[in-house]
Motif scaffolding. Structure first.
Motif, mmCIF file in Angstrom:
data_model
loop_
_atom_site.group_PDB
_atom_site.id
_atom_site.type_symbol
_atom_site.label_atom_id
_atom_site.label_comp_id
_atom_site.label_asym_id
_atom_site.label_seq_id
_atom_site.Cartn_x
_atom_site.Cartn_y
_atom_site.Cartn_z
ATOM 1 N N GLN A 134 0.830 -1.198 0.000
ATOM 2 C CA GLN A 134 0.000 0.000 0.000
ATOM 3 C C GLN A 134 0.869 1.255 0.000
ATOM 4 O O GLN A 134 0.623 2.209 -0.740
ATOM 5 N N ASP A 135 1.904 1.207 0.822
ATOM 6 C CA ASP A 135 2.800 2.336 0.949
ATOM 7 C C ASP A 135 3.512 2.611 -0.373
ATOM 8 O O ASP A 135 3.574 3.751 -0.849
ATOM 9 N N VAL A 136 4.035 1.543 -0.974
ATOM 10 C CA VAL A 136 4.732 1.687 -2.251
ATOM 11 C C VAL A 136 3.780 2.253 -3.287
ATOM 12 O O VAL A 136 4.128 3.164 -4.042
ATOM 13 N N SER A 137 2.561 1.730 -3.281
ATOM 14 C CA SER A 137 1.593 2.189 -4.265
ATOM 15 C C SER A 137 1.345 3.697 -4.117
ATOM 16 O O SER A 137 1.273 4.433 -5.100
ATOM 17 N N ARG A 138 1.257 4.160 -2.849
ATOM 18 C CA ARG A 138 1.034 5.586 -2.612
ATOM 19 C C ARG A 138 2.228 6.394 -3.120
ATOM 20 O O ARG A 138 2.072 7.441 -3.758
ATOM 21 N N LEU A 139 3.445 5.883 -2.859
ATOM 22 C CA LEU A 139 4.631 6.630 -3.235
ATOM 23 C C LEU A 139 4.850 6.626 -4.747
ATOM 24 O O LEU A 139 5.385 7.591 -5.307
ATOM 25 N N ILE A 140 4.430 5.537 -5.388
ATOM 26 C CA ILE A 140 4.653 5.460 -6.838
ATOM 27 C C ILE A 140 3.832 6.512 -7.571
ATOM 28 O O ILE A 140 4.293 7.109 -8.537
ATOM 29 N N THR A 141 2.649 6.782 -7.081
ATOM 30 C CA THR A 141 1.807 7.753 -7.786
ATOM 31 C C THR A 141 2.461 9.130 -7.836
ATOM 32 O O THR A 141 2.134 9.931 -8.691
ATOM 33 N N GLN A 142 3.423 9.375 -6.924
ATOM 34 C CA GLN A 142 4.098 10.679 -6.962
ATOM 35 C C GLN A 142 5.189 10.725 -8.023
ATOM 36 O O GLN A 142 5.549 11.801 -8.507
ATOM 37 N N ILE A 143 5.778 9.585 -8.348
ATOM 38 C CA ILE A 143 6.847 9.579 -9.351
ATOM 39 C C ILE A 143 6.581 8.530 -10.420
ATOM 40 O O ILE A 143 7.364 7.607 -10.624
ATOM 41 N N PRO A 144 5.476 8.660 -11.135
ATOM 42 C CA PRO A 144 5.124 7.576 -12.050
ATOM 43 C C PRO A 144 6.053 7.459 -13.245
ATOM 44 O O PRO A 144 6.135 6.405 -13.854
ATOM 45 N N LYS A 145 6.752 8.518 -13.604
ATOM 46 C CA LYS A 145 7.506 8.475 -14.862
ATOM 47 C C LYS A 145 8.958 8.072 -14.665
ATOM 48 O O LYS A 145 9.741 8.143 -15.602
ATOM 49 N N SER A 146 9.314 7.685 -13.452
ATOM 50 C CA SER A 146 10.715 7.368 -13.216
ATOM 51 C C SER A 146 11.145 6.112 -13.966
ATOM 52 O O SER A 146 10.456 5.098 -13.924
ATOM 53 N N PRO A 147 12.296 6.177 -14.677
ATOM 54 C CA PRO A 147 12.774 4.978 -15.376
ATOM 55 C C PRO A 147 13.023 3.818 -14.418
ATOM 56 O O PRO A 147 12.823 2.653 -14.782
ATOM 57 N N THR A 148 13.458 4.135 -13.192
ATOM 58 C CA THR A 148 13.735 3.057 -12.248
ATOM 59 C C THR A 148 12.462 2.289 -11.905
ATOM 60 O O THR A 148 12.447 1.063 -11.852
ATOM 61 N N ILE A 149 11.398 3.038 -11.689
ATOM 62 C CA ILE A 149 10.124 2.390 -11.372
ATOM 63 C C ILE A 149 9.683 1.519 -12.544
ATOM 64 O O ILE A 149 9.246 0.384 -12.371
ATOM 65 N N LEU A 150 9.855 2.072 -13.761
ATOM 66 C CA LEU A 150 9.448 1.306 -14.941
ATOM 67 C C LEU A 150 10.261 0.014 -15.030
ATOM 68 O O LEU A 150 9.712 -1.065 -15.276
ATOM 69 N N SER A 151 11.577 0.125 -14.797
ATOM 70 C CA SER A 151 12.405 -1.081 -14.860
ATOM 71 C C SER A 151 11.960 -2.081 -13.811
ATOM 72 O O SER A 151 11.889 -3.292 -14.078
ATOM 73 N N GLY A 152 11.665 -1.557 -12.619
ATOM 74 C CA GLY A 152 11.186 -2.435 -11.563
ATOM 75 C C GLY A 152 9.917 -3.151 -11.997
ATOM 76 O O GLY A 152 9.764 -4.360 -11.809
ATOM 77 N N PHE A 153 9.032 -2.393 -12.607
ATOM 78 C CA PHE A 153 7.773 -2.941 -13.112
ATOM 79 C C PHE A 153 8.045 -4.077 -14.089
ATOM 80 O O PHE A 153 7.501 -5.179 -13.977
ATOM 81 N N ILE A 154 8.952 -3.796 -15.037
ATOM 82 C CA ILE A 154 9.253 -4.801 -16.063
ATOM 83 C C ILE A 154 9.830 -6.054 -15.428
ATOM 84 O O ILE A 154 9.422 -7.178 -15.722
ATOM 85 N N PHE A 155 10.779 -5.851 -14.509
ATOM 86 C CA PHE A 155 11.439 -7.007 -13.911
ATOM 87 C C PHE A 155 10.466 -7.835 -13.074
ATOM 88 O O PHE A 155 10.479 -9.059 -13.134
ATOM 89 N N ILE A 156 9.645 -7.154 -12.296
ATOM 90 C CA ILE A 156 8.682 -7.897 -11.478
ATOM 91 C C ILE A 156 7.743 -8.691 -12.369
ATOM 92 O O ILE A 156 7.485 -9.881 -12.159
#
Lengths: 489, 104, 495, 275
Positions: free
Chosen positions: C198-220
């Motif tokens: 839940q916490d991660v989800s809240r924090l992700i909405t603040q930085i949705p365009k980060s390449p790191t988040i996207l990479s994390g998304f892809i890897f997961i």
């Protein structure tokens, strides 16, 4: 019009299903067949018990469970369903009695399995008759396809295997590939699939997806065997004769025809079909099937294949009648559903009786058999006359109404089709019967009449075929009730 | 004074360790290479540990004394285990039939 | 007191699973004959806990459980809602039925090692339950490891000599999958500093365009896809499931991949969120592509198989394809269909593998060896037919309802690829299964060895129970959607 | 096919590099990871758990639940070796006995237990390496120290790097050393299979059991604070003790699993002849 909420329709469906464990569990043939007959009689009694109420304009309904939002698994007994249920449950008893004679006469294997699947098939036929919406109908339709598969392939040889494959590919392929998408589309658009007199699809026939959906449904119920989706039917002739009788007179093909009539009258209805291009398409294919089916029947050498093609042609009458959307047309179509059942089952039982008594399957071999088997061929003659539509046989009434209907409709060509087909019927039935009674050469050999269990049911259906001409009361009444509801709705 | 002593010890230890490393690289065969690996490493680590122990104990209190004892213990255990390990490896090589190198 | 006790059932489910599995193993060294009965009792007890938890969730709605008393994000939390409580109930039921059904065979095969095997068995389902209930990304990884490790070990117990190699193959790919998942979680941690979903989800909405988040998304995503055996990442699946010991395949084939499929939904809908996955990045297209490819590949390749169990493995791949394709379509009906299909598939695949295993025991693994088996074991084969019909999607079997929603959803989204693929695969499945029916139905073998292998009453009971499970899932499809799937989707803020 | 794999590697690598575009600076104190949860751990560890080593308190308390499963992973590894490798078959077909005085070796075909327990004969492995006196003496001398050190590492986890995993590994290594320097049977005499099996289960059982004890005492699972009800200490100290108990459990499991994996793998599951 009042609705009676009652569990009775469910019992009608379940009663033969309940008989299945009893049929399987017992080792003694007599007891097993007693269960079958008992279930049949009970079923008929239950159906008959609903008759007075339905005749007086009420309908029974029963919700089993909810399948999807706004789409319950629901049974509802209306006049049209009751006609089908009456015919099917009555003829089940007849066929069961006949099966006893036939199966024992030929010493067939796996008889318990045979009776069990027979009972399941009948249950699903009742379900089709009483289905209150398209999905319920579809469910029973699929169960019927599957439960008749072991019956069709009863002989378990190479030929049975090939026909079994064909049977399933046609029936399951069309129902999954055509009916299911169309049904989902309709559900998506109208949020429900409950049958309603006059259809739940609103008027306005120009809508392309709806037209396609209509055609998918009509052709998807391939049990009705409209060409080009007919070839499973002659193939399924490898089955034992009582099964063929069930397939071609009572349950399977009639279930298809019934589903198509439901589709035309209760899903799409007059309002939509009036201006759509789906309707002429259906009429065209049905007319073509009538003519081609009869023509092909002329050239068949095997008796059961001949009857199969005759069935293909006769079934499209029902579709024609419904698609004409006139009062007499619809009445004729539904009457045909009942009358053809009686006529055709007589013919099949006759063919089976001949096979049991003589082992002969081909048309040419029937030469002169009428002399030694007068009862069998007498009944056969009655059935043939009924199919042709000659009074005083029940078939005449249906044809009469259909012809009246075609006069009322804008498609006069149909009348030509009907008359031509009747002539063709004469052409393939009469020489057959004639040669049986008046052989062109003397026949030798000792041939005796068919066993009593085969003979009696056949005579009974023949008698009913004649009686229905004089006393069509319940059917006619039910049909007029239906029509008045159609007008009212 | 003591600081100088431990510097000398550590530097000397490092020289031994360097020599050991060069020996492992330069000597001609397995047995001769085990020689610097066993001997020079033990000597080098002993000297370095000794230097460290003295260095820690320069600021004399109980905690530091304990630490330096621990360091000395390390030296003792290295002195025990390193030659044994070398011995076992050489032993295994002889049993496996590895021929020693002969000049020429 | 009883109220709080049921609240604790969430954690009792997992931790008592551990405790009981330890005792089961320890029993090996105390009294070996007690291992198996103890394992059966343990799973029975856990099923009861799971059932009470499910009832609790249905009555009171979803709740959180803080492990160690530390509220998230400091500590680890469990989040129990209707869907995962129901799935966990299913997992335990499947495990219980499978064990009851195959008791003798386990004992015969494993002998003195039965204690260890049973401990692995309990640990496996415990791990799966942990995956289902947890609300912490890293805890999920750890439990993934438990489930995978026990899975590798169980799959290596083989009917055939290749089983350990197939399992090793799975170890390699599974490890890559788990690593990818861990890498993805690491990236999320770098950018958010939290591991609670839940916490991660809240924090992700603040930085949705980060390449790191996207990479994390892809890897997961890829990590889990490998674990669930989605089409290009499926290569471990047929080998591992085909060669293993029959009762193990009927445990792992229905559960392993389905639980991972649940993780996909959990991660996409509750961690990354609908906006991130579907609107900012077009997961829909990718998932549709993979899903359709998996459906077609699975359905077509299954036709080529000569080995019954291997054929069923490709059916599993097709089913995974349905689930992912439904996710790809992305509207409420399609996702509803996916989730319903996921739930139903647990029951269907289980029944299919269990009854097929029964047939295999009576004949052989090849399809052509099935000759006449329907006469040999009419009961087992009728359950097999039931399960097959459900997979084909004959109403009113559970398979039909999932497909219905999927078809409706894809029609609403005008996604005709998915629509067509599902219809086509249903038809192909029909051909596929009727091929086996034909073999089983037509040929009589009149050899002297004719007659079924001795099968105990409990085995028949187990097969019957699995069949009943399928039937029940079909009959209860509407309540399941209404009370289990829909609340889940509502919380995921799907319209 | 090779190029496909190469492509996959390149693709994964490029995603990895792509991810670094948005990385915080190396060691940046303002990176999200060091702003969100970590400060809480750093500040409150001592007052919450009275454990100065933050790593240990995070490991065994704040995220103790994860560690419980990590321990279970190790237990599972041992279990997997047991299930897959253990062969409950009688001894090797051929056995060798050595007459200690004369050094004569008897090769006995078929099974016998005649010479087991004899004072004059010792059982030797089929590929026997004569006992090495140096190795034996040194390991006999070292093993007690290694074990002492292992206990130290376990107990000192609260204050310095260490804890159950590390201590357990060292403890296990000491027993493996014994098995290597003598032979497998000597190791098994000291701690036999049954003991190892029970120990490996007991260790994790201690961990989970302490958690479950908290549950029984009425708080959440692994909420060690509630142990103060049965221990004569305050809740914070109870947390510290709880962590210690858990560490002991971890050490036992790790030790037992290490040794049993060595035993099974080195003897191909027969526990008869080792390396």
């Amino acid at each position: 019009m009042n609705e009676i909420y009652s569990i009775r329709p469910l019992w009608v469906v379940l009663i033969s299903l309940c008989a299945v464990p009893l049929i399987i569990s017992t080792k003694r043939p007599n007891l097993r067949e007693t269960w079958t007959i008992l279930a049949g009689v009970l079923k008929l009694a239950l159906v008959l018990s609903m008759l007075p109420d339905v005749l007086s304009g009420s309908s029974f309904s029963f919700n089993i469970l909810t399948l999807f939002p706004g789409l319950p698994f629901r049974l509802r007994v209306d006049p049209m369903g009751l006609i089908f249920a009456l015919v099917a449950s009555f003829l089940w008893i007849v066929t069961s009695l006949y099966s006893i004679g036939y199966m024992r006469g030929l010493k067939e294997h796996s008889q318990s399995r045979y009776y069990a699947f027979f009972a399941i098939a009948l249950s699903s036929t009742m379900g089709i008759a009483f289905a209150a919406n398209l999905l319920t109908l579809y469910i029973f339709y699929e169960i019927l396809s599957l439960s008749t598969f072991p019956l069709v392939t009863h002989h378990q040889d190479q030929e049975a295997k090939a026909s079994g494959r064909k049977y399933l590919v046609y029936l399951l392929g069309t129902s999954i590939g055509l009916v299911l998408p169309s049904m989902i589309y309709l559900y998506m658009r109208f949020n429900g699939l409950d049958f309603r007199f006059g259809g739940f699809v609103p008027a306005g026939g120009a809508n392309l997806p709806l037209n396609i959906a209509c055609l998918l449904l009509v052709f998807g119920f391939a049990k009705v065997a409209i060409m080009p989706l007919h070839s499973w039917l002659p193939a399924a002739m490898v089955a034992p004769t009582p099964v063929s009788a069930l397939l071609h007179a009572v349950a399977v093909v009639k279930a298809g025809a019934f589903s198509v009539v439901r589709t035309i009258l209760f899903v799409f209805g007059e309002g939509f079909l009036e201006g759509s291009w789906a309707r002429p398409t259906i009429l065209f294919f049905a007319s073509a099937t009538v003519l081609i089916g009869s023509l092909v029947a002329l050239y068949q050498r095997e008796l059961k294949r001949l009857l199969a093609f005759s069935t293909i042609a006769q079934l499209s009458y029902i579709v024609l009648g419904a698609a004409m959307l006139t009062e007499h047309g619809v009445k004729g179509g539904i009457l045909q559903l009942a009358m053809h059942a009686f006529g055709k089952i007589t013919l099949f039982l006759g063919a089976g009786a001949i096979f049991v008594a003589t082992g002969k399957k081909l048309v040419d071999q029937l030469e002169g058999l009428g002399r030694t088997m007068p009862f069998t061929f007498g009944a056969f003659f009655v059935g043939a006359l009924s199919i042709i539509g000659i009074p005083p046989m029940g078939g005449f009434l249906a044809k009469w109404e259909l012809l009246l209907g075609s006069c009322q409709s804008q498609y006069m060509g149909i009348m030509g089709v009907l008359l031509a087909s009747s002539l063709l019927n004469v052409a393939y039935f009469i020489p057959l019967v004639y040669r049986a009674f008046f052989p062109s050469f003397p026949v030798e050999g000792k041939i005796r009449e068919a066993p009593l269990f085969c003979l009696l049911p056949m005579l009974a259906t023949a008698l009913f075929t004649i009686l229905l001409f004089f006393f069509p009361y319940p059917f006619a009444q039910l049909i007029s009730g239906l029509w008045s509801q159609l007008l009212g709705g | 004074m003591l600081l100088a002593l431990c510097s000398i010890l550590i530097i000397l230890g490092m020289v031994f360790l360097l020599g050991g490393s060069v020996g492992i690289l330069r000597l001609p065969d397995f047995y001769t290479r085990m020689h610097p690996a066993g001997k020079l490493d033990s000597m080098g680590s002993l000297l370095v540990n000794l230097g460290v122990a003295i260095y820690v104990a320069l600021d004399f209190n109980l905690a530091n004394l304990l630490t330096s004892i621990k360091v000395l213990l390390i030296a003792v255990f290295i002195y025990l285990s390193s030659p044994t390990a070398t011995h076992c490896i050489v032993d295994a090589a002889i049993r496996a039939g590895l021929e020693p190198w002969k000049k020429g | 007191m009883s109220g709080t006790m049921t609240y604790h059932f969430s954690v009792i489910l997992v931790t008592f699973g551990l405790l009981l599995s330890f005792i089961t193993y320890a029993m090996t060294w105390i009294k070996r004959s007690l291992c198996l009965p103890f394992a059966v009792l343990s799973i029975g007890f856990l099923s009861y806990c799971s059932f009470s938890l499910f009832i609790l969730v249905i009555e009171r709605g979803p709740f959180e459980y803080y492990l160690g008393g530390w509220p998230p994000p400091i500590g680890i939390a469990y989040y129990i809602d209707e869907l995962n409580a129901f799935l966990s109930l299913l997992v335990y039921l499947v495990a219980l039925i499978n064990l009851l059904c195959n008791r003798e065979r386990f004992l015969e095969k494993q002998g003195d090692r039965i204690g260890g095997t049973m401990a692995l068995y309990i640990l496996f389902i415990t791990g799966l339950n942990g995956i289902l209930l947890t609300a912490d990304l890293f805890n999920l990884y750890v439990l993934l490891e438990i489930a995978s490790l026990t899975g590798y070990a169980l799959l290596a117990i083989g009917d055939k000599r290749q089983a350990p190699f197939a399992s090793l193959n799975y170890v390699f790919l599974g490890t890559i999958g788990a690593c990818f998942y861990l890498l993805g979680v690491g990236y999320l941690y770098i950018k958010t500093g939290s591991l609670n979903m839940q916490d991660v989800s809240r924090l992700i909405t603040q930085i949705p365009k980060s390449p790191t988040i996207l990479s994390g998304f892809i890897f997961i995503l890829i990590g889990i896809w490998i674990k669930m055996g989605l089409f290009p990442f499926h290569i471990w699946l047929p080998r591992a499931y085909t060669n293993t010991f029959g009762p193990i395949s009927s445990l792992i084939a229905p559960l392993g991949t389905k639980v991972m499929a649940y993780v996909i939904f959990r991660v996409i809908l509750f961690v990354f969120g609908k906006e991130f996955s579907f609107e900012i990045y077009s997961l829909g297209h990718v998932a549709t592509l993979f899903g359709v490819a998996a459906i077609l590949y699975g359905a077509i390749t299954a036709l080529r198989q000569t080995d019954l169990r291997r054929m069923l493995c490709f059916v599993v791949i097709t089913e995974i394809g349905y689930i992912v394709a439904g996710l790809g379509v992305g509207n409420i009906n399609a996702i509803r269909g996916s989730l319903l299909h996921l739930l139903n598939d647990v029951a269907m695949t289980f029944c299919l593998f269990l009854s097929a295993d029964h047939l295999i025991v009576n004949t052989g693994t090849k399809i052509e060896e099935l000759k006449g088996v329907f006469q040999k074991t009419p009961f087992g084969s009728s359950i097999y037919v039931l399960a097959s019909l459900s997979v084909i999607g004959i109403p009113p079997s559970p398979g039909f309802f999932g497909k219905w929603y999927l078809l409706q959803g894809s029609l609403e989204a005008q996604n005709f690829w998915v629509f067509g693929a599902i219809l086509l695969s249903s038809l192909l499945n029909t051909v596929l299964f009727f091929r086996t029916f034909e073999e089983g139905y037509y040929h009589h073998t009149e050899s002297p060895s004719y007659g079924p292998k001795k099968t105990s009453l409990s085995a028949y009971g187990g097969i019957l129970a699995s069949g009943l499970l399928v039937v029940l899932m079909g009959l209860l499809a509407h309540p399941i959607v209404g009370h289990i799937v829909d609340p889940f989707l509502l919380r995921a803020r799907l319209p | 096919m090779r190029y496909l794999y190469l492509l996959l590697v390149v693709l994964s690598a490029s995603v990895l590099f792509y991810a670094t575009l948005d990385f915080p600076q190396w060691g940046d104190p303002n990176s999200p990871a060091s702003l969100h949860v970590s400060p809480v751990y750093l500040q409150r560890s001592l007052e919450d758990t009275s454990v100065p080593n933050v790593v240990t308190s995070v490991l065994a308390d704040y995220r103790g639940y994860d560690t419980m499963f990590e321990t279970t992973v190790i237990f599972t590894a041992g279990l997997a070796c047991f299930v897959l490798l253990r062969v409950f078959a009688p001894k090797m077909k051929d056995t060798y006995y050595r007459h200690i005085q004369s050094g004569v070796v008897l090769h006995i075909k078929g099974q016998t237990t005649l010479l087991d327990g004899s004072r004059d004969f010792e059982r030797i492995d089929s590929r026997w390496v004569p006992a090495d006196i140096i190795l034996k003496t040194i390991s006999r001398f070292l093993i007690p120290f290694i074990q002492l050190f292992a206990l130290y590492v376990v107990a000192h986890g609260h204050h310095s790097p260490g804890g159950g995993f590390q201590g357990g590994v060292i403890l296990g290594a000491s027993i493996i050393l014994l098995s290597i320097s003598f032979d497998l049977r000597t190791g098994l005499e000291k701690i036999h299979e049954r003991g190892l099996g029970l120990f490996s289960a007991t260790g994790v059982f201690i961990y989970t059991g302490i958690g479950a004890l908290c549950l029984i005492l009425g708080k959440e699972f692994l909420n060690y604070g509630v142990l103060s009800k049965i221990l004569p200490v305050d809740p914070v100290m109870a947390r510290s003790l709880g962590i210690f108990g858990v560490e002991v459990g971890v050490a036992i499991t790790v030790m037992a699993v290490m040794v049993s994996i060595y035993n099974y793998v080195s003897s191909e599951g027969r526990l008869d002849e080792g390396l």
